[in-house]
Design an enzyme around this catalytic site. Sequence first.
Site, PDB file in Angstrom:
ATOM      1  N   HIS A  82       0.842  -1.208   0.000  1.00  0.00           N
ATOM      2  CA  HIS A  82       0.000   0.000   0.000  1.00  0.00           C
ATOM      3  C   HIS A  82       0.879   1.260   0.000  1.00  0.00           C
ATOM      4  O   HIS A  82       0.655   2.206   0.750  1.00  0.00           O
ATOM      5  CB  HIS A  82      -0.955  -0.003   1.196  1.00  0.00           C
ATOM      6  CG  HIS A  82      -1.952  -1.117   1.150  1.00  0.00           C
ATOM      7  ND1 HIS A  82      -3.208  -0.972   0.587  1.00  0.00           N
ATOM      8  CD2 HIS A  82      -1.867  -2.411   1.568  1.00  0.00           C
ATOM      9  CE1 HIS A  82      -3.851  -2.129   0.673  1.00  0.00           C
ATOM     10  NE2 HIS A  82      -3.066  -3.011   1.262  1.00  0.00           N
ATOM     11  N   TYR A  99       3.657  -4.962  10.794  1.00  0.00           N
ATOM     12  CA  TYR A  99       3.484  -3.521  10.626  1.00  0.00           C
ATOM     13  C   TYR A  99       4.542  -2.758  11.413  1.00  0.00           C
ATOM     14  O   TYR A  99       5.050  -1.730  10.966  1.00  0.00           O
ATOM     15  CB  TYR A  99       2.095  -3.086  11.100  1.00  0.00           C
ATOM     16  CG  TYR A  99       0.960  -3.419  10.166  1.00  0.00           C
ATOM     17  CD1 TYR A  99       1.098  -4.374   9.164  1.00  0.00           C
ATOM     18  CD2 TYR A  99      -0.269  -2.789  10.273  1.00  0.00           C
ATOM     19  CE1 TYR A  99       0.055  -4.676   8.317  1.00  0.00           C
ATOM     20  CE2 TYR A  99      -1.324  -3.088   9.429  1.00  0.00           C
ATOM     21  CZ  TYR A  99      -1.160  -4.041   8.459  1.00  0.00           C
ATOM     22  OH  TYR A  99      -2.192  -4.327   7.615  1.00  0.00           O
TER      23      TYR A  99
END
Length: 325
Positions: free
Chosen positions: A38, A315
Amino acid sequence: MAQTPQDSSVTADGMTAAQAVDRIEAAAHPRPHDRRLHARGAVYDARFVPSGQITKWTTAACLTAESEAVIRFSNGSGRFDADDRARGVRGMAVKFLDADKSVMDLVAANFRVFPSHNPEGFIDLVEALGKAGAEGGFADRAKGKLAAAGKFATVLAQHPESRGALKSFAGQQAPASFATTRYDGLHAFVLVDEAGVRRPFRYRLVPQLGEVELDPAYAETLAPDFLIGELDSRLETGPVTFTVVYQFAEPDDPTHDPSQAWPEHRPLIPAGHLHVTARSPREDHWQQQVFDPTRLAPGVEPSDDTMLAFRRHAYSVSAERRLAP
């Protein structure tokens, strides 16, 4: 054997979060300061207006009262120059805010189920997509389809649970707009009420304008990065609205496996509406932040999905690398 919360940073096969990010980087070739997936996205201001229909099932204030939010729409590729005209993952990540601080995140994509029930299967799919993209993309769709078919066949042989996600992917054209795409949270979570009663659910973000796919012929006339500009232009005439819909589980619905869809006749409850208004004036700040699906407000808890738990660690590794001096 299911993992315990203590070892959620390591997969059942012994892969660490750092190793998972290493493999994503090798497949997607992100720029050093981009998200590992992303990479290209834009951040918008929004406001959440609750429906009042889930108030009795949770103590989460951000879901039961009006709150400010910021939303990042994105192309799911790890490449900043990814082509919006090509089929692939699109993302919608939401931060509910209280006094300008994040109190809960929603992280959703235009897939109906997660590509695998474990991190190994997901990483294998990222690698297959990366190889297929390198061998043929929007400018050479026939070559790209052949390359993808071969790589996906290998993934299916090793991870048969991925069949549902890949079938969904194969049947979709590219989205025509961030504003006309449905995004699913994919994982199970749990609402907790004042009495401690727990209700498993999944969420989806449904566009008020309906779902619209990109016409392939029209796509030829668009810029490769058209989606952000299209949304900016659309917002000049008024807000774009999404309904936050909760799908509640029944006792036999798996909460540990995001690759399995729950039946569509399960109860669907509108939790509220997200009204997207404009590009955020603090976009640079929010682009640096992590949108973490395990960041939950009191009254919402994670399920027993080990893929969800592993994402938090991946993450964290990605953020540490992209934010390094």
